[in-house]
Design a protein around this motif. Structure first.
Motif, mmCIF file in Angstrom:
data_model
loop_
_atom_site.group_PDB
_atom_site.id
_atom_site.type_symbol
_atom_site.label_atom_id
_atom_site.label_comp_id
_atom_site.label_asym_id
_atom_site.label_seq_id
_atom_site.Cartn_x
_atom_site.Cartn_y
_atom_site.Cartn_z
ATOM 1 N N LEU A 41 -8.485 36.617 -93.625
ATOM 2 C CA LEU A 41 -9.863 36.505 -94.091
ATOM 3 C C LEU A 41 -9.930 35.795 -95.441
ATOM 4 O O LEU A 41 -10.796 34.944 -95.675
ATOM 5 C CB LEU A 41 -10.473 37.907 -94.197
ATOM 6 C CG LEU A 41 -11.960 38.019 -94.506
ATOM 7 C CD1 LEU A 41 -12.791 37.342 -93.422
ATOM 8 C CD2 LEU A 41 -12.349 39.488 -94.630
ATOM 9 N N THR A 107 -11.030 41.130 -86.167
ATOM 10 C CA THR A 107 -11.291 40.623 -87.522
ATOM 11 C C THR A 107 -10.597 39.281 -87.728
ATOM 12 O O THR A 107 -11.191 38.325 -88.254
ATOM 13 C CB THR A 107 -10.806 41.640 -88.565
ATOM 14 O OG1 THR A 107 -11.577 42.834 -88.456
ATOM 15 C CG2 THR A 107 -10.949 41.091 -89.986
ATOM 16 N N ALA A 111 -12.287 35.725 -88.377
ATOM 17 C CA ALA A 111 -11.926 35.027 -89.613
ATOM 18 C C ALA A 111 -11.473 33.603 -89.321
ATOM 19 O O ALA A 111 -11.784 32.667 -90.078
ATOM 20 C CB ALA A 111 -10.826 35.793 -90.344
ATOM 21 N N ILE A 123 -17.946 36.933 -97.847
ATOM 22 C CA ILE A 123 -16.525 36.855 -97.479
ATOM 23 C C ILE A 123 -15.670 37.502 -98.559
ATOM 24 O O ILE A 123 -14.723 38.235 -98.263
ATOM 25 C CB ILE A 123 -16.097 35.382 -97.269
ATOM 26 C CG1 ILE A 123 -16.797 34.793 -96.039
ATOM 27 C CG2 ILE A 123 -14.578 35.297 -97.086
ATOM 28 C CD1 ILE A 123 -16.451 33.342 -95.791
ATOM 29 N N ILE A 193 -17.159 41.201 -88.366
ATOM 30 C CA ILE A 193 -15.972 41.577 -89.145
ATOM 31 C C ILE A 193 -16.231 42.882 -89.894
ATOM 32 O O ILE A 193 -15.409 43.799 -89.883
ATOM 33 C CB ILE A 193 -15.584 40.453 -90.131
ATOM 34 C CG1 ILE A 193 -15.015 39.251 -89.365
ATOM 35 C CG2 ILE A 193 -14.556 40.963 -91.149
ATOM 36 C CD1 ILE A 193 -14.809 38.016 -90.238
#
Length: 234
Positions: A41, A107, A111, A123, A193
């Motif tokens: 991420l 996730t 990402a 983010i 996410i």
């Protein structure tokens, strides 16, 4: 009624130790998945995301092995009382850990999809939630290994902390989306996410309930602390 032969008791204890060791290994793999997902991420690295998604199969394998181990113990040892709760706990914990891995992989997948979009403020905030739920998972697995019901209860009682942070992130993402409608797809990824990370926190709380049940032979009947104002919206 005669007591079980010492060698039978020892065999069960050894099998239980191996089962707990497998849970710890699986938990370590799940924690690594979370760490890698958070790195994906922050680094916005699609290659790392692919590695995480592919490694999710390892957690599935752990779950199958633990399930088979538990089934053998149930059939061959026919445990009762405390021993039966320990076996059931291992089954439940492995199931929750497998779901943790799924959410970490989701996730990472989201990402990776974000890599082509400009970076947005939400983010930078998401890893804070990720670190919080990762810490909760570590704490509750330690509580399982140590039989520390108070540590497990602390995780359970602080579930609203995760919900409050998730709600704050959710509201921030919605505000950002309203200001930049051309980034709708990116903000949808961010919402998913955030929800995946919040769900990891829920699975840690599930494990806390299992630890309490093993120690006390009683389920937690109190309503779980909740502070998620976005329920029903994602």
């Amino acid at each position: 009624m005669r007591n079980p032969a010492p060698h039978i008791v020892t065999a069960f204890e050894d099998a239980m130790k191996r089962l707990k060791a497998s849970i710890v290994q699986m938990a370590g793999a799940a924690e690594a998945q979370i760490d890698q997902a958070l790195a994906c991420l922050t680094q916005r690295n699609p290659d790392l995301a692919r590695e995480i998604v592919e490694s999710d199969a390892r957690l599935d394998s752990y779950e199958h092995e633990i399930e088979a181990h538990c089934m053998r113990m149930l059939v061959l040892r026919q445990p009762v009382a405390d021993d039966l709760r320990e076996v059931i706990a291992a089954l439940k914990i492995s199931g929750n850990l497998e779901r943790v891995g799924d959410h970490a992989a989701n996730t990472a997948r989201r990402a990776a999809a974000m890599a082509s979009f400009p970076e947005t403020a939400p983010i930078a905030a998401l890893p804070t939630l990720g670190r919080l739920v990762r810490e909760r998972l570590t704490t509750v697995i330690d509580a399982y290994v140590d039989g520390d019901v108070e540590a497990a209860l602390r995780v359970w009682r602080s579930d609203d902390e995760v919900d409050e942070l998730y709600t704050s992130l959710y509201e921030g993402i919605v505000r950002s989306a309203q200001k930049s409608p051309e980034m709708f797809e990116a903000h949808m990824h961010l919402l998913f996410i955030a929800k995946s990370l919040e769900r990891i926190g829920d699975h840690a709380t599930n494990i806390a309930e299992v630890v309490h049940f093993v120690a006390t032979a009683r389920p937690l009947l109190d309503e779980r602390p909740k502070a998620d104002r976005s329920r029903g919206t994602t």
